[in-house]
Design a protein around this motif. Structure first.
Motif, PDB file in Angstrom:
ATOM      1  N   UNK A 199     -39.284  30.631  -5.315  1.00  0.00           N
ATOM      2  CA  UNK A 199     -39.137  29.544  -4.254  1.00  0.00           C
ATOM      3  C   UNK A 199     -38.940  28.457  -4.860  1.00  0.00           C
ATOM      4  N   UNK A 200     -39.786  28.103  -5.978  1.00  0.00           N
ATOM      5  CA  UNK A 200     -39.556  26.859  -6.500  1.00  0.00           C
ATOM      6  C   UNK A 200     -38.201  26.751  -7.416  1.00  0.00           C
ATOM      7  N   UNK A 201     -37.874  27.646  -8.106  1.00  0.00           N
ATOM      8  CA  UNK A 201     -36.639  27.827  -8.612  1.00  0.00           C
ATOM      9  C   UNK A 201     -35.485  27.521  -7.553  1.00  0.00           C
ATOM     10  N   UNK A 202     -35.565  28.095  -6.314  1.00  0.00           N
ATOM     11  CA  UNK A 202     -34.588  28.139  -5.248  1.00  0.00           C
ATOM     12  C   UNK A 202     -34.581  26.671  -4.975  1.00  0.00           C
ATOM     13  N   UNK A 203     -35.687  26.070  -4.661  1.00  0.00           N
ATOM     14  CA  UNK A 203     -35.814  24.773  -4.192  1.00  0.00           C
ATOM     15  C   UNK A 203     -35.071  23.764  -5.429  1.00  0.00           C
ATOM     16  N   UNK A 251     -31.385  24.026  -5.369  1.00  0.00           N
ATOM     17  CA  UNK A 251     -30.639  23.459  -4.410  1.00  0.00           C
ATOM     18  C   UNK A 251     -30.702  21.905  -4.218  1.00  0.00           C
ATOM     19  N   UNK A 252     -31.843  21.484  -5.000  1.00  0.00           N
ATOM     20  CA  UNK A 252     -32.133  19.685  -4.958  1.00  0.00           C
ATOM     21  C   UNK A 252     -31.499  19.279  -6.301  1.00  0.00           C
ATOM     22  N   UNK A 253     -31.106  19.909  -7.116  1.00  0.00           N
ATOM     23  CA  UNK A 253     -30.736  19.533  -8.321  1.00  0.00           C
ATOM     24  C   UNK A 253     -29.235  18.646  -7.971  1.00  0.00           C
ATOM     25  N   UNK A 254     -29.010  17.231  -8.829  1.00  0.00           N
ATOM     26  CA  UNK A 254     -27.687  16.494  -8.373  1.00  0.00           C
ATOM     27  C   UNK A 254     -26.592  17.465  -8.779  1.00  0.00           C
ATOM     28  N   UNK A 255     -26.631  18.315  -9.923  1.00  0.00           N
ATOM     29  CA  UNK A 255     -25.426  18.921 -10.153  1.00  0.00           C
ATOM     30  C   UNK A 255     -24.825  20.013  -9.033  1.00  0.00           C
ATOM     31  N   UNK A 256     -25.956  20.771  -8.438  1.00  0.00           N
ATOM     32  CA  UNK A 256     -25.567  21.524  -7.445  1.00  0.00           C
ATOM     33  C   UNK A 256     -25.142  20.899  -6.107  1.00  0.00           C
ATOM     34  N   UNK A 257     -25.892  19.708  -5.758  1.00  0.00           N
ATOM     35  CA  UNK A 257     -25.411  19.170  -4.720  1.00  0.00           C
ATOM     36  C   UNK A 257     -23.917  18.595  -4.927  1.00  0.00           C
TER      37      UNK A 257
END
Length: 107
Positions: free
Chosen positions: A27-31, A34-40
């Protein structure tokens, strides 16, 4: 009358703790992803490209209803917003150009 249940053994408790830790780590890895600037940034870029493609398809009427923006309300909204923003910029640019021409003509 209910039958008494025996307490879990030490190995069962350890196994449960390990499963819980693994679930929390996932769950922490997924969050984190998802919250990383590169992913966004990649999601925003993908959505913008898709909206531009969908807007072009909507304007030309070349999209099909099976996988076009009509099947996904978010995609349809994004395409409509892009079309509206583009039209707004065209109108604004035209108004600025007409104003500049009229001011020069007046003197």
């Amino acid at each position: 009358m209910s039958t008494p249940t025996k307490p879990p053994s030490s190995s069962e408790l350890q196994a449960e703790v390990l499963r819980t830790r693994a679930d929390l780590a996932a769950a922490i890895d997924e969050l984190t992803t998802r919250l990383s600037p590169g992913y966004q940034a990649s999601r925003i870029a993908h959505d913008a490209k898709q909206a531009a493609s969908d807007a072009g398809a909507m304007v030309t009427g070349s999209f099909d209803n099976k996988n076009g923006p009509a099947q996904d309300p978010r995609r349809a909204r994004n395409a409509k917003v892009l079309i509206g923003a583009t039209l707004g910029l065209v109108v604004l640019g035209t108004a600025v150009a007409v104003t500049a021409v009229l001011r020069r003509a007046r003197g």
